[in-house]
Design an enzyme around this catalytic site. Structure first.
Site, PDB file in Angstrom:
ATOM      1  CD  GLU A   1      98.718  58.129  77.675  1.00  0.00           C
ATOM      2  OE1 GLU A   1      97.903  57.100  77.978  1.00  0.00           O
ATOM      3  OE2 GLU A   1      99.811  57.443  77.019  1.00  0.00           O
TER       4      GLU A   1
ATOM      5  CD  GLU B   1      95.723  54.694  79.452  1.00  0.00           C
ATOM      6  OE1 GLU B   1      96.544  55.509  79.413  1.00  0.00           O
ATOM      7  OE2 GLU B   1      95.582  53.815  78.665  1.00  0.00           O
TER       8      GLU B   1
ATOM      9  CG  HIS C   1     100.774  55.531  80.335  1.00  0.00           C
ATOM     10  ND1 HIS C   1      99.862  55.152  79.394  1.00  0.00           N
ATOM     11  CD2 HIS C   1     101.604  54.584  80.635  1.00  0.00           C
ATOM     12  CE1 HIS C   1     100.458  53.904  79.157  1.00  0.00           C
ATOM     13  NE2 HIS C   1     101.482  53.598  80.142  1.00  0.00           N
TER      14      HIS C   1
ATOM     15  CE1 TYR D   1     111.557  62.109  87.339  1.00  0.00           C
ATOM     16  CE2 TYR D   1     111.367  60.647  85.423  1.00  0.00           C
ATOM     17  CZ  TYR D   1     112.028  61.104  86.536  1.00  0.00           C
ATOM     18  OH  TYR D   1     113.427  60.538  87.002  1.00  0.00           O
TER      19      TYR D   1
ATOM     20  CD  GLU E   1      94.764  53.176  74.446  1.00  0.00           C
ATOM     21  OE1 GLU E   1      95.459  53.288  75.720  1.00  0.00           O
ATOM     22  OE2 GLU E   1      93.859  52.105  74.693  1.00  0.00           O
TER      23      GLU E   1
ATOM     24  CD  GLU F   1      98.986  53.462  75.461  1.00  0.00           C
ATOM     25  OE1 GLU F   1      97.837  52.859  75.285  1.00  0.00           O
ATOM     26  OE2 GLU F   1      99.012  54.184  76.328  1.00  0.00           O
TER      27      GLU F   1
ATOM     28  CG  HIS G   1      96.505  49.829  77.179  1.00  0.00           C
ATOM     29  ND1 HIS G   1      96.794  51.205  77.340  1.00  0.00           N
ATOM     30  CD2 HIS G   1      96.958  49.014  78.207  1.00  0.00           C
ATOM     31  CE1 HIS G   1      97.330  51.240  78.731  1.00  0.00           C
ATOM     32  NE2 HIS G   1      97.431  49.843  79.173  1.00  0.00           N
TER      33      HIS G   1
END
Length: 330
Positions: free
Chosen positions: A73, A104, A107, A113, A177, A211, A214
């Site tokens: 990412e 991004e 992500h 996280y 991707e 994605e 994308h």
């Protein structure tokens, strides 16, 4: 305005009138799909990760996918900001690139996280880029495709220059991707289907939704550049793109076999390899190139997660019911 140009008389700061409605539609779809990782509870995942709910193979699968995506990412975001944005001068396309760069960043924040929630040592998670050869090879393969336009003084003055730029777009949108991400998606969503690491799996659902947009935008961008620069995409270059995609498939199949060495939850590494071939054939179709594999989808349930035939209108077949409360119909 041409979608790429170095013509000073065109003003990239003037977005109206919009010439490429499809780019505006992708932007609106991205806004409508807005999310942040902290919205997704992780307590059950933490309990499973600290307990004995997962086998060693399942734990490796989670670690490897978090490790790969955490670097991939960032690579994609850097390519947008440092390479693509300078040369894609149509303002509505730039607006979407900025939106994608934000996604991004979301992500990347997702893996921060997850790392914090599960108690990973950051050096361990991000160090997989160096420790796991199949992850390093995938990342380096894509990065190598962007080295030409990264060099100082690169311009889009000739057809060969445009081919270099198209090679970058194929590398990051179609390969990174559009192929490299999909075995990982299937692995993590397969776990979620068995009520394992559901929080991580839900975040992968959101990422896959982004994605998919994308990939759709990238393919439309590539095809628009082909239309406006018909001498750039030659038969020989089409053959080169085909070879790049087939090489990428082999790298992703190797990753699938190593990340999932044993059958997990009724899914084998060979099935993941078949799924990569199935997805790759869709990419060939999107680029008006002949299919190479003719492989059936071994995971028909993945079509419930994302309809690859409708990637350009993915906001109509969302992975989840989440929609931005601020979405307006004009």
């Amino acid at each position: 305005m041409p979608i790429i140009n170095n013509d000073a008389e065109h003003d990239p700061n003037r977005i109206l009138p919009i010439d490429y409605d499809w780019a505006r539609e992708y932007y609106e779809a991205g806004v409508d799909n807005n999310w942040v990782p902290a919205e997704i509870p992780m307590q059950d995942d933490v309990s499973q990760w600290r307990g004995d709910a997962l086998s060693d193979a399942e734990r490796q699968l989670v670690e490897w996918n978090l490790g790969f995506f955490s670097t991939a990412e960032s690579l994609t975001a850097n390519n947008i900001v440092l390479a693509l944005y300078e040369y894609v001068t149509a303002p509505e396309c730039r607006q979407y690139l900025l939106r994608q760069a934000y996604e991004e960043a979301i992500h990347t924040d997702t893996f921060i996280y997850c790392c914090d929630s599960l108690g990973f040592d950051p050096d361990y998670l991000y160090g997989m880029y160096d420790r796991v050869p199949s992850i390093e090879e995938k990342d380096e393969f894509v990065v190598d495709l962007t080295r030409s336009i990264d060099r100082p003084g690169f311009t889009l003055d000739t057809d060969e220059d445009v081919r270099e730029f198209l090679r970058d777009l194929v590398g990051f949108y179609v390969i990174m991707e559009g192929i490299f991400f999909y075995a990982g998606f299937a692995m993590m969503l397969g776990l979620k289907r068995q009520n394992k690491m559901v929080g991580v799996g839900q975040q992968f659902e959101y990422i896959m939704r982004d994605e998919s947009l994308h990939v759709g935008f990238g393919v439309d961008l590539i095809n628009q550049i082909r239309t406006e620069n018909p001498d750039a995409w030659t038969a020989a270059f089409g053959d080169e793109v085909r070879d790049l995609l087939t090489e990428a498939v082999e790298l992703e199949k190797l990753y699938a076999h190593e990340a999932c060495p044993d059958e997990i939850l009724g899914m084998s590494s060979e099935q993941f390899a078949e799924y990569v071939e199935y997805v790759a054939d869709r990419r060939f179709e999107q680029l008006d190139l002949p299919e190479q594999y003719g492989t059936d989808n071994p995971f028909p349930w993945m079509s419930e997660q994302v309809d690859l035939n409708k990637e350009k209108n993915f906001f109509e077949t969302q992975v989840t019911e989440y929609r931005s409360g601020g979405s307006l119909d004009w």
